[in-house]
Design an enzyme around this catalytic site. Structure first.
Site, PDB file in Angstrom:
ATOM      1  N   HIS A 186       0.831  -1.298  -0.280  1.00 26.06           N
ATOM      2  CA  HIS A 186       0.234   0.145   0.195  1.00 26.06           C
ATOM      3  C   HIS A 186       0.803   1.091   0.074  1.00 26.06           C
ATOM      4  O   HIS A 186       0.170   2.237  -0.649  1.00 26.06           O
ATOM      5  CB  HIS A 186      -0.968  -0.046   1.031  1.00 26.06           C
ATOM      6  CG  HIS A 186      -2.237  -0.834   0.760  1.00 26.06           C
ATOM      7  ND1 HIS A 186      -2.957  -0.215  -0.132  1.00 26.06           N
ATOM      8  CD2 HIS A 186      -2.529  -2.143   0.714  1.00 26.06           C
ATOM      9  CE1 HIS A 186      -4.035  -1.195  -0.576  1.00 26.06           C
ATOM     10  NE2 HIS A 186      -3.658  -2.139  -0.082  1.00 26.06           N
ATOM     11  N   ARG A 287     -12.484   1.114  -6.084  1.00 28.52           N
ATOM     12  CA  ARG A 287     -12.319   0.041  -4.980  1.00 28.52           C
ATOM     13  C   ARG A 287     -13.203   0.223  -3.935  1.00 28.52           C
ATOM     14  O   ARG A 287     -12.797   1.040  -3.083  1.00 28.52           O
ATOM     15  CB  ARG A 287     -10.784   0.067  -4.349  1.00 28.52           C
ATOM     16  CG  ARG A 287      -9.613  -0.400  -5.133  1.00 28.52           C
ATOM     17  CD  ARG A 287      -8.225  -0.127  -4.592  1.00 28.52           C
ATOM     18  NE  ARG A 287      -7.279  -1.167  -5.255  1.00 28.52           N
ATOM     19  CZ  ARG A 287      -6.280  -0.558  -5.760  1.00 28.52           C
ATOM     20  NH1 ARG A 287      -6.034   0.534  -6.294  1.00 28.52           N
ATOM     21  NH2 ARG A 287      -5.358  -1.362  -6.351  1.00 28.52           N
ATOM     22  N   ARG A 323     -15.975  -2.229  -8.409  1.00 29.67           N
ATOM     23  CA  ARG A 323     -15.662  -3.596  -7.671  1.00 29.67           C
ATOM     24  C   ARG A 323     -16.049  -3.868  -6.538  1.00 29.67           C
ATOM     25  O   ARG A 323     -16.196  -2.860  -5.564  1.00 29.67           O
ATOM     26  CB  ARG A 323     -13.963  -3.782  -7.464  1.00 29.67           C
ATOM     27  CG  ARG A 323     -13.595  -5.198  -7.063  1.00 29.67           C
ATOM     28  CD  ARG A 323     -12.102  -5.401  -6.879  1.00 29.67           C
ATOM     29  NE  ARG A 323     -11.548  -4.554  -5.844  1.00 29.67           N
ATOM     30  CZ  ARG A 323     -10.151  -4.423  -5.622  1.00 29.67           C
ATOM     31  NH1 ARG A 323      -9.339  -5.012  -6.436  1.00 29.67           N
ATOM     32  NH2 ARG A 323      -9.727  -3.887  -4.601  1.00 29.67           N
ATOM     33  N   GLU A 412      -7.211 -12.533 -10.569  1.00 32.99           N
ATOM     34  CA  GLU A 412      -6.030 -12.228  -9.637  1.00 32.99           C
ATOM     35  C   GLU A 412      -5.447 -13.647  -8.907  1.00 32.99           C
ATOM     36  O   GLU A 412      -4.643 -13.855  -8.345  1.00 32.99           O
ATOM     37  CB  GLU A 412      -6.842 -11.518  -8.361  1.00 32.99           C
ATOM     38  CG  GLU A 412      -7.319 -10.176  -8.719  1.00 32.99           C
ATOM     39  CD  GLU A 412      -8.042  -9.533  -7.468  1.00 32.99           C
ATOM     40  OE1 GLU A 412      -7.206  -8.678  -7.064  1.00 32.99           O
ATOM     41  OE2 GLU A 412      -8.988  -9.871  -6.892  1.00 32.99           O
ATOM     42  N   ASN A 435      -1.463  -7.286  -9.036  1.00 33.12           N
ATOM     43  CA  ASN A 435      -0.920  -6.949  -7.805  1.00 33.12           C
ATOM     44  C   ASN A 435      -0.812  -8.584  -7.092  1.00 33.12           C
ATOM     45  O   ASN A 435      -0.127  -8.963  -6.507  1.00 33.12           O
ATOM     46  CB  ASN A 435      -1.553  -6.087  -6.983  1.00 33.12           C
ATOM     47  CG  ASN A 435      -1.496  -4.734  -7.632  1.00 33.12           C
ATOM     48  OD1 ASN A 435      -0.725  -4.593  -8.430  1.00 33.12           O
ATOM     49  ND2 ASN A 435      -2.288  -3.833  -7.206  1.00 33.12           N
ATOM     50  N   ASP A 436      -2.341  -8.849  -7.089  1.00 35.72           N
ATOM     51  CA  ASP A 436      -2.474 -10.033  -6.354  1.00 35.72           C
ATOM     52  C   ASP A 436      -2.195 -11.140  -7.386  1.00 35.72           C
ATOM     53  O   ASP A 436      -1.634 -12.445  -6.623  1.00 35.72           O
ATOM     54  CB  ASP A 436      -4.007 -10.161  -6.034  1.00 35.72           C
ATOM     55  CG  ASP A 436      -4.176  -9.570  -4.701  1.00 35.72           C
ATOM     56  OD1 ASP A 436      -3.267  -9.824  -3.603  1.00 35.72           O
ATOM     57  OD2 ASP A 436      -5.292  -8.741  -4.539  1.00 35.72           O
ATOM     58  N   CYS A 485      -6.044  -3.754 -14.199  1.00 38.58           N
ATOM     59  CA  CYS A 485      -6.036  -2.448 -13.269  1.00 38.58           C
ATOM     60  C   CYS A 485      -5.239  -2.687 -12.256  1.00 38.58           C
ATOM     61  O   CYS A 485      -5.457  -1.928 -11.073  1.00 38.58           O
ATOM     62  CB  CYS A 485      -7.693  -2.628 -12.526  1.00 38.58           C
ATOM     63  SG  CYS A 485      -7.980  -4.022 -11.816  1.00 38.58           S
TER      64      CYS A 485
HETATM   65  C1  PEP Z   1      -4.725  -6.157  -7.819  1.00 37.36           C
HETATM   66  O1  PEP Z   1      -4.488  -7.373  -7.195  1.00 37.36           O
HETATM   67  O2  PEP Z   1      -3.979  -5.961  -8.896  1.00 37.36           O
HETATM   68  C2  PEP Z   1      -5.824  -5.359  -7.620  1.00 37.36           C
HETATM   69  C3  PEP Z   1      -5.956  -4.372  -8.437  1.00 37.36           C
HETATM   70  O3  PEP Z   1      -6.536  -5.286  -6.509  1.00 37.36           O
HETATM   71  P1  PEP Z   1      -6.083  -4.660  -5.254  1.00 37.36           P
HETATM   72  O4  PEP Z   1      -4.743  -3.819  -5.148  1.00 37.36           O
HETATM   73  O5  PEP Z   1      -6.898  -3.804  -4.640  1.00 37.36           O
HETATM   74  O6  PEP Z   1      -6.040  -5.950  -4.340  1.00 37.36           O
HETATM   75 MG    MG Z   2      -6.203  -7.527  -5.834  1.00 36.27          MG
END
Ligand code: PEP
Ligand code: MG
Length: 560
Positions: A186, A287, A323, A412, A435-436, A485
């Protein structure tokens, strides 16, 4: 002396270091009043400390804006709350040290507020924050949280919690450096959103003393102590580039006219308004959990309608992908997630909370439909953390029942990437959450500094999963779009690769739109496809990144 970490937000800047203070430790249980101090004097010291905390928070709130200002004002009020101080004085009179007295008194007040529920329950966190500040004041140590300063500084910390960043003022904090944290943490996401140069996982950097002058290169991932003439020149050149890169013309495309809408990731109406002003062609990720991170209880339908409507209204006639709540792991929501899970990233998070808290998702979809009804936005809805085509089908059915027309899911989890064809038979679009997807493909917690090298979307395995997701969409045969995203979309070099792999839209923090748009407009679609092949052929993440960047000299020219 140079420290190296992972660059997560570009920018070259020189400034003096301020270290994030250590969190305040709990006074020993049962700590007594010192023998040479009277209860009257200790009570007076406590009152003085609480007034000092209130004054400092009030002074800060004057300069703050929006949600940050509200947080500070509420906390300032709490600092000299008569009920809190009275309870603490009672404990001091019974022989407790003032630090322990305020600690225990605040714990009781917090518990009482928590039990009242609703709005009052949310004030419990303010009481606990105030408690730490008063204890720090009594001990004569720096207050916890982002340091106060009259002059801009480079904030250095082990890592930052989402709450720390709520009051982070980008006019004062000019760069972020952490010794821990990964590229998808974050801290990294917030740095990019604020447009601050940032480096994470820079081991050892917490030893740099306050006031030291350093040069930070947020693209290269380096921090140099005592910058020389070269660094001064680089920082000057970056200032000029940054000024030129603030506007995006609202038309994402390659140089030969292949259209790639560039959308924005937002966490609420304020972000959406900024994104629209920055030229975003819509929202690729709202989000919704960010609208309710400070909530202990489920937001009502009316509260949700208001929150979503604010975003829809910023994009009349444009696409907004909302989402559904992605609670869990690093984004716990007390009304949906279980804090005692041993392995929260692999636990009940995202769409899975519908298994344990049925009804919340249906009510959210009802709220989305209501908000969409009165707006001109083209509202699409997607679920996070989908693992199977059946889950996608169940989600689509819930959307249909709520009257929502365009259901989709996030990709993800590697299983979703590998079954995208079957998933796209059940929903209208997918959006890659890189990211995930990276953390699950590499089995590497996205928040952990020591795993930062594994946790990059340039990993060959992640690029293959993107390729397979697009291949599944093509095989499905109806031309359903695959977007991205995750943070990968905000990296201009990787954005080119993603377009070359067949991704239809890119969604990112508004700050990155101009840089991504500029670099994308410098290549043809065929060149992007060639660079995708270059990345896929690389033996590892570093070589993939380096060889793609070598083909894009514009990046070095712009300092990206
Ligand atoms: C991701 O996982 O890439 C995503 C966009 O969701 P978050 O970062 O909110 O988990
Ligand atoms: Mg995610």
């Amino acid at each position: 002396m140079e420290y190296t970490g992972v660059g997560v937000s570009p920018g070259r800047i020189i400034g003096s270091v301020r270290q994030m203070p250590h969190p305040v430790s709990e006074p020993p249980v049962g700590e007594r009043l010192a023998a040479d101090v009277t209860a009257e004097d200790a009570s007076a010291a406590l009152r003085t400390a609480s007034k000092a905390v209130q004054a400092s928070l009030t002074a800060r709130s004057v300069g703050a804006q929006g949600a940050g200002r509200e947080v500070l004002e509420a906390t300032a009020l709490m600092a000299s709350d008569p009920m809190l101080i009275k309870a603490a004085v009672k404990l001091i009179t019974a022989g407790s040290s003032p630090e322990r007295a305020i600690w225990d008194a605040a714990a009781s007040v917090a518990e009482m507020l928590h039990n009242l529920g609703g709005y009052m329950a949310e004030r419990a966190t303010d009481v606990l924050d105030v408690r730490s500040r008063i204890v720090a004041e009594l001990r004569g140590v720096p207050a916890p949280g982002i340091p106060l300063s009259d002059t801009p500084f480079i904030l250095v910390a082990e890592d930052l919690a989402p709450a720390d960043t709520a009051t982070l003022d980008p006019a004062n904090v000019i760069a972020l450096v952490t010794s821990s944290g990964g590229p998808q943490s974050h801290t990294a996401i917030i740095a990019r959103a604020l447009g601050l140069p940032a480096v994470v996982a820079a081991v050892g950097v917490t030893a740099v003393t306050d006031g030291t002058l350093v040069y930070v290169d947020g693209a290269a991932g380096t921090i140099a102590v005592g910058p020389g003439a070269d660094e001064v020149a680089a920082a000057k050149a970056w200032a000029a580039t940054a000024a030129a890169l603030t506007v995006f013309d609202g038309n994402g495309r390659t140089s030969d006219g292949h259209l790639v809408p560039l959308l924005s990731n937002v966490g609420g109406a304020a972000d959406a308004v900024k994104a629209a002003a920055a030229g975003a062609q819509g929202v690729g990720l709202l989000r919704t959990e960010f609208c309710f991170l400070d909530r202990d209880t489920e937001p009502t339908i009316d509260e949700q309608v208001a929150a979503y409507r604010g975003v829809f209204d910023a994009f009349p006639g444009m696409k907004v992908v909302l989402r559904t709540l992605d609670a869990g792991a690093d984004k716990p929501l007390p009304f949906l997630t279980d804090a005692s899970e041993p392995n929260p990233a692999l636990g009940v998070r995202g769409y899975r909370t519908d298994f344990t808290s049925p009804g919340v998702l249906e009510r959210q979809l009802q709220a989305v439909a209501q908000a969409a009804e009165g707006s001109d936005a083209d509202v699409w809805v997607m679920a996070p953390m989908i693992s199977t085509a059946d889950e996608a089908g169940d989600f689509a059915a819930l959307c249909a029942a709520a009257g929502l027309k365009t259901p989709g899911v996030m990709v993800e989890v590697p299983s979703a990437a590998l079954t995208s064809e079957a998933i796209l038979k059940r929903v209208d679009f997918v959006s890659l959450g890189t990211n995930d997807l990276t953390q699950y493909a590499m089995a590497a917690d996205r928040q952990l500094g020591p795993l930062a090298a594994l946790n990059t979307p340039w990993q060959p395995a992640v690029l293959q999963l993107v390729r397979l997701t697009v291949a599944g969409a093509l095989a499905e045969g109806h031309g359903k779009p695959v977007g991205v995203c995750g943070e990968a979309a905000a990296d201009p070099a990787l954005a080119v690769v993603l377009v070359g792999l067949g991704v239809a839209t890119l969604s990112m923090t508004a700050r990155a739109l101009s840089a991504v748009g500029t670099v994308l407009a410098s290549v043809t679609l065929a060149e992007a496809q060639k660079l995708a092949a270059v990345a896929l052929a690389a033996p590892n993440a570093n070589e993939a990144r380096a060889s793609v960047r070598a083909h894009l000299p514009i990046l070095e020219e712009l300092g990206l």
